[in-house]
Write a protein that holds these residues in place. Structure first.
Motif, PDB file in Angstrom:
ATOM      1  N   ASP A 139      16.528  13.330  13.438  1.00 38.12           N
ATOM      2  CA  ASP A 139      17.958  13.025  13.336  1.00 38.12           C
ATOM      3  C   ASP A 139      18.125  11.994  12.226  1.00 38.12           C
ATOM      4  OD1 ASP A 139      20.599  12.424  13.533  1.00 38.12           O
ATOM      5  OD2 ASP A 139      20.596  12.118  15.708  1.00 38.12           O
ATOM      6  N   VAL A 140      18.124  12.495  11.005  1.00 42.04           N
ATOM      7  CA  VAL A 140      18.174  11.615   9.838  1.00 42.04           C
ATOM      8  C   VAL A 140      19.501  10.867   9.791  1.00 42.04           C
ATOM      9  CG1 VAL A 140      18.011  11.548   7.329  1.00 42.04           C
ATOM     10  CG2 VAL A 140      16.574  13.108   8.603  1.00 42.04           C
ATOM     11  N   GLY A 141      20.566  11.529  10.252  1.00 40.92           N
ATOM     12  CA  GLY A 141      21.878  10.860  10.281  1.00 40.92           C
ATOM     13  C   GLY A 141      21.833   9.614  11.152  1.00 40.92           C
ATOM     14  N   ALA A 189       0.825  -1.214   0.000  1.00 45.55           N
ATOM     15  CA  ALA A 189       0.000   0.000   0.000  1.00 45.55           C
ATOM     16  C   ALA A 189       0.858   1.262   0.000  1.00 45.55           C
ATOM     17  CB  ALA A 189      -0.939   0.004   1.199  1.00 45.55           C
ATOM     18  N   SER A 190       2.076   1.186   0.522  1.00 45.10           N
ATOM     19  CA  SER A 190       2.959   2.365   0.475  1.00 45.10           C
ATOM     20  C   SER A 190       4.235   2.021  -0.291  1.00 45.10           C
ATOM     21  CB  SER A 190       3.264   2.888   1.876  1.00 45.10           C
ATOM     22  OG  SER A 190       3.754   1.851   2.682  1.00 45.10           O
ATOM     23  N   LEU A 191       4.037   1.235  -1.351  1.00 47.96           N
ATOM     24  CA  LEU A 191       5.122   0.884  -2.283  1.00 47.96           C
ATOM     25  C   LEU A 191       6.329   0.311  -1.545  1.00 47.96           C
ATOM     26  CD1 LEU A 191       4.861   3.944  -4.722  1.00 47.96           C
ATOM     27  CD2 LEU A 191       3.720   1.726  -4.869  1.00 47.96           C
ATOM     28  N   ASN A 192       6.046  -0.484  -0.517  1.00 47.57           N
ATOM     29  CA  ASN A 192       7.089  -1.212   0.228  1.00 47.57           C
ATOM     30  C   ASN A 192       8.155  -0.287   0.820  1.00 47.57           C
ATOM     31  OD1 ASN A 192       5.829  -3.693  -0.507  1.00 47.57           O
ATOM     32  ND2 ASN A 192       6.800  -3.537  -2.514  1.00 47.57           N
ATOM     33  N   ASP A 233      10.011   5.205   4.627  1.00 51.38           N
ATOM     34  CA  ASP A 233       8.609   5.587   4.832  1.00 51.38           C
ATOM     35  C   ASP A 233       8.606   6.927   5.551  1.00 51.38           C
ATOM     36  OD1 ASP A 233       6.062   6.071   5.969  1.00 51.38           O
ATOM     37  OD2 ASP A 233       5.551   3.954   5.741  1.00 51.38           O
ATOM     38  N   LEU A 234       8.199   7.949   4.822  1.00 50.04           N
ATOM     39  CA  LEU A 234       8.303   9.306   5.356  1.00 50.04           C
ATOM     40  C   LEU A 234       7.255   9.584   6.428  1.00 50.04           C
ATOM     41  CD1 LEU A 234       9.098  11.050   1.957  1.00 50.04           C
ATOM     42  CD2 LEU A 234      10.702  10.486   3.798  1.00 50.04           C
ATOM     43  N   ALA A 235       6.365   8.632   6.650  1.00 54.67           N
ATOM     44  CA  ALA A 235       5.328   8.825   7.673  1.00 54.67           C
ATOM     45  C   ALA A 235       5.510   7.903   8.874  1.00 54.67           C
ATOM     46  CB  ALA A 235       3.952   8.591   7.058  1.00 54.67           C
ATOM     47  N   PRO A 278      21.801  11.443  -1.671  1.00 50.94           N
ATOM     48  CA  PRO A 278      21.647   9.989  -1.807  1.00 50.94           C
ATOM     49  C   PRO A 278      22.347   9.262  -0.667  1.00 50.94           C
ATOM     50  CG  PRO A 278      22.286  10.973  -3.895  1.00 50.94           C
ATOM     51  CD  PRO A 278      22.426  12.056  -2.851  1.00 50.94           C
ATOM     52  N   ASP A 279      21.626   8.278  -0.084  1.00 52.35           N
ATOM     53  CA  ASP A 279      22.241   7.450   0.955  1.00 52.35           C
ATOM     54  C   ASP A 279      22.096   5.983   0.578  1.00 52.35           C
ATOM     55  OD1 ASP A 279      19.639   6.748   1.682  1.00 52.35           O
ATOM     56  OD2 ASP A 279      19.553   8.117   3.376  1.00 52.35           O
ATOM     57  N   CYS A 280      22.289   5.107   1.547  1.00 53.22           N
ATOM     58  CA  CYS A 280      22.287   3.655   1.310  1.00 53.22           C
ATOM     59  C   CYS A 280      23.292   3.309   0.197  1.00 53.22           C
ATOM     60  CB  CYS A 280      20.873   3.162   0.956  1.00 53.22           C
ATOM     61  SG  CYS A 280      20.647   1.386   1.248  1.00 53.22           S
TER      62      CYS A 280
HETATM   63  O1  T3D Z   1      14.981   9.463   8.106  1.00 49.49           O
HETATM   64  C1  T3D Z   1      15.162   9.492   6.883  1.00 49.49           C
HETATM   65  O2  T3D Z   1      14.302   9.911   6.085  1.00 49.49           O
HETATM   66  C2  T3D Z   1      16.482   9.010   6.343  1.00 49.49           C
HETATM   67  C3  T3D Z   1      16.425   8.078   5.237  1.00 49.49           C
HETATM   68  C4  T3D Z   1      16.306   8.465   3.976  1.00 49.49           C
HETATM   69  C5  T3D Z   1      16.291   7.472   2.871  1.00 49.49           C
HETATM   70  C6  T3D Z   1      15.278   7.770   1.812  1.00 49.49           C
HETATM   71  O3  T3D Z   1      14.869   6.822   1.180  1.00 49.49           O
HETATM   72  S1  T3D Z   1      14.782   9.343   1.494  1.00 49.49           S
HETATM   73  C7  T3D Z   1      13.638   9.161   0.123  1.00 49.49           C
HETATM   74  C8  T3D Z   1      12.274   8.741   0.578  1.00 49.49           C
HETATM   75  N1  T3D Z   1      11.433   8.411  -0.531  1.00 49.49           N
HETATM   76  C9  T3D Z   1      10.836   9.312  -1.296  1.00 49.49           C
HETATM   77  O4  T3D Z   1      10.994  10.513  -1.142  1.00 49.49           O
HETATM   78  C10 T3D Z   1       9.883   8.796  -2.355  1.00 49.49           C
HETATM   79  C11 T3D Z   1       8.463   9.259  -2.062  1.00 49.49           C
HETATM   80  N2  T3D Z   1       7.526   8.670  -3.003  1.00 49.49           N
HETATM   81  C12 T3D Z   1       7.336   9.151  -4.233  1.00 49.49           C
HETATM   82  O5  T3D Z   1       7.952  10.104  -4.664  1.00 49.49           O
HETATM   83  C13 T3D Z   1       6.289   8.466  -5.067  1.00 49.49           C
HETATM   84  O6  T3D Z   1       5.449   7.731  -4.220  1.00 49.49           O
HETATM   85  C14 T3D Z   1       6.898   7.516  -6.132  1.00 49.49           C
HETATM   86  C15 T3D Z   1       7.552   8.360  -7.241  1.00 49.49           C
HETATM   87  C16 T3D Z   1       7.901   6.560  -5.535  1.00 49.49           C
HETATM   88  C17 T3D Z   1       5.742   6.705  -6.786  1.00 49.49           C
HETATM   89  O7  T3D Z   1       4.740   7.570  -7.239  1.00 49.49           O
HETATM   90  P1  T3D Z   1       3.304   6.984  -7.637  1.00 49.49           P
HETATM   91  O8  T3D Z   1       2.514   8.140  -8.196  1.00 49.49           O
HETATM   92  O9  T3D Z   1       3.480   5.788  -8.491  1.00 49.49           O
HETATM   93  O10 T3D Z   1       2.649   6.462  -6.272  1.00 49.49           O
HETATM   94  P2  T3D Z   1       2.075   7.346  -5.085  1.00 49.49           P
HETATM   95  O11 T3D Z   1       0.611   7.576  -5.293  1.00 49.49           O
HETATM   96  O12 T3D Z   1       2.917   8.537  -4.826  1.00 49.49           O
HETATM   97  O13 T3D Z   1       2.283   6.342  -3.847  1.00 49.49           O
HETATM   98  C18 T3D Z   1       1.373   5.273  -3.565  1.00 49.49           C
HETATM   99  C19 T3D Z   1       1.140   5.263  -2.066  1.00 49.49           C
HETATM  100  O14 T3D Z   1       2.395   5.009  -1.425  1.00 49.49           O
HETATM  101  C20 T3D Z   1       0.672   6.623  -1.555  1.00 49.49           C
HETATM  102  O15 T3D Z   1      -0.159   6.391  -0.455  1.00 49.49           O
HETATM  103  P3  T3D Z   1      -1.774   6.640  -0.580  1.00 49.49           P
HETATM  104  O16 T3D Z   1      -1.971   8.036  -1.023  1.00 49.49           O
HETATM  105  O17 T3D Z   1      -2.226   5.648  -1.632  1.00 49.49           O
HETATM  106  O18 T3D Z   1      -2.287   6.333   0.789  1.00 49.49           O
HETATM  107  C21 T3D Z   1       1.961   7.256  -1.063  1.00 49.49           C
HETATM  108  O19 T3D Z   1       1.771   8.231  -0.074  1.00 49.49           O
HETATM  109  C22 T3D Z   1       2.687   6.043  -0.500  1.00 49.49           C
HETATM  110  N3  T3D Z   1       4.152   6.253  -0.478  1.00 49.49           N
HETATM  111  C23 T3D Z   1       4.981   6.283  -1.523  1.00 49.49           C
HETATM  112  N4  T3D Z   1       6.220   6.508  -1.115  1.00 49.49           N
HETATM  113  C24 T3D Z   1       6.175   6.634   0.218  1.00 49.49           C
HETATM  114  C25 T3D Z   1       4.851   6.476   0.631  1.00 49.49           C
HETATM  115  N5  T3D Z   1       4.483   6.572   1.917  1.00 49.49           N
HETATM  116  C26 T3D Z   1       5.463   6.838   2.810  1.00 49.49           C
HETATM  117  N6  T3D Z   1       6.767   6.979   2.476  1.00 49.49           N
HETATM  118  C27 T3D Z   1       7.154   6.890   1.204  1.00 49.49           C
HETATM  119  N7  T3D Z   1       8.473   7.012   0.881  1.00 49.49           N
END
Ligand code: T3D
Length: 283
Positions: free
Chosen positions: A100-102, A36-39, A79-81, A164-166
């Motif tokens: 504290d993202v670090g 539901a939240s794209l894993n 998961d940003l939430a 970029p991390d990981c």
């Molecule tokens: O503490 C720290 O943060 C440190 C670590 C950092 C490492 C990181 O990975 S930072 C990067 C985090 N990820 C993102 O910023 C990506 C966020 N997501 C997106 O930009 C888009 O979802 C995608 C481009 C990946 C896909 O877009 P789309 O249009 O195909 O799908 P969508 O509608 O945006 O997403 C589907 C659902 O997944 C949606 O929920 P809903 O509305 O159906 O209830 C969306 O909110 C949820 N979702 C997607 N990505 C995330 C997420 N929920 C929480 N966290 C996410 N990263």
């Protein structure tokens, strides 16, 4: 025989576990399971993922690992939430602010990337859909990335004010060169799987319907080879990057000396001369 189990029950014992662990012969499969939240990664998923990789690393009967995602995404990164991740202090305030993202990176992403890059067996990412942020770089940490034609890769970090991390800063320039690394990381543009394969970011792009079949075929092929030799190959290639040619040659000689004394080499040569398939056992 295929066996798939939840790595542990959901928090309340009812929800599906965020990671599914399966086994097909010598291949362990790990499926990120929050469709539901794209894993996207939560603390609960991390709590299962690293131990599952540790278990595969410790089990001498495992000779390859395949990682994929449930539903239409591979992994959307952090998961940003997830309140359990914010601030690593678990202060319950999702998002930026005082987080504290670090500490989150130190606690979760650094060990995860290091574990994947040092596995004693090959690791294959079967990217079934979008791979964003740490989800993209987690895939790129793997030895092989096979992606479905409908999949894509997004360095989403710049869009939320991060880098970029990981492993992304190390991996991207090595995989695709500085210009493309900077371009992908700064724009955060979506890179379709076909283009990712064309520029050498990933190993292969395959039709969606063939993704798991292709990943398992590759995993079984690698599982039949010497795990020790494959792990040392990864190490030798990475170690050679900062070396000059002479130093790389010396390192090859040193490692090859050890490989030549291992049982797998004797078995490989004996099998070749006897015109029979080799049976490798080393890890
Ligand atoms: O503490 C720290 O943060 C440190 C670590 C950092 C490492 C990181 O990975 S930072 C990067 C985090 N990820 C993102 O910023 C990506 C966020 N997501 C997106 O930009 C888009 O979802 C995608 C481009 C990946 C896909 O877009 P789309 O249009 O195909 O799908 P969508 O509608 O945006 O997403 C589907 C659902 O997944 C949606 O929920 P809903 O509305 O159906 O209830 C969306 O909110 C949820 N979702 C997607 N990505 C995330 C997420 N929920 C929480 N966290 C996410 N990263």
């Amino acid at each position: 025989m295929t066996q798939t189990t939840a790595a542990s029950p959901g928090a309340a014992g009812t929800a599906e576990a965020p990671l599914l662990v399966g086994r097909q012969g010598a291949v362990t499969t790990l499926t990120l399971n929050r469709p539901a939240s794209l894993n996207s990664f939560t603390a609960a998923m991390h709590a299962l993922l690293l131990p599952a990789l540790e278990a595969a690393a410790a089990d001498a009967s495992v000779r390859a690992v395949v990682i994929t995602g449930s539903g239409r995404g591979f992994c959307a990164g952090q998961d940003l939430a997830d309140p359990a991740m914010s601030g690593a202090a678990g202060d319950g305030s999702p998002g930026g602010g005082n987080a504290d993202v670090g500490a989150v990176v130190e606690r979760f992403y650094k060990p995860l990337a290091e574990r994947v890059r040092t596995m004693p067996v090959p690791v294959i990412a079967a990217v079934n859909g979008v791979a964003a942020g740490a989800g993209a770089n987690f895939a790129l940490c793997c030895d092989f990335v096979l992606a479905a034609r409908s999949a894509s890769f997004i360095q989403a970090f710049s869009k939320i004010g991060l880098i970029p991390d990981c492993g992304g800063t190390w991996l991207l320039p090595r995989l695709v060169g500085r210009a493309r690394a900077i371009g992908l990381a700064m724009t955060g543009d979506k890179l379709p799987a076909e283009e990712a394969a064309r520029i050498g970011l990933i190993w292969q792009c395959v039709d969606d319907a063939l993704l798991m079949e292709s990943a398992m075929a590759l995993a079984n092929r690698l599982a039949a080879l010497s795990s020790k030799a494959l792990a040392q190959t990864r190490l030798a290639i990475d170690a050679a990057v900062p070396l000059d040619f002479a130093a790389a040659l010396s390192r090859e000689a040193e490692v090859q000396g050890r490989m030549g004394r291992a049982a797998d080499f004797a078995e490989g040569v004996a099998a070749f001369l006897a015109k029979r398939p080799a049976v490798f056992k080393d890890r």
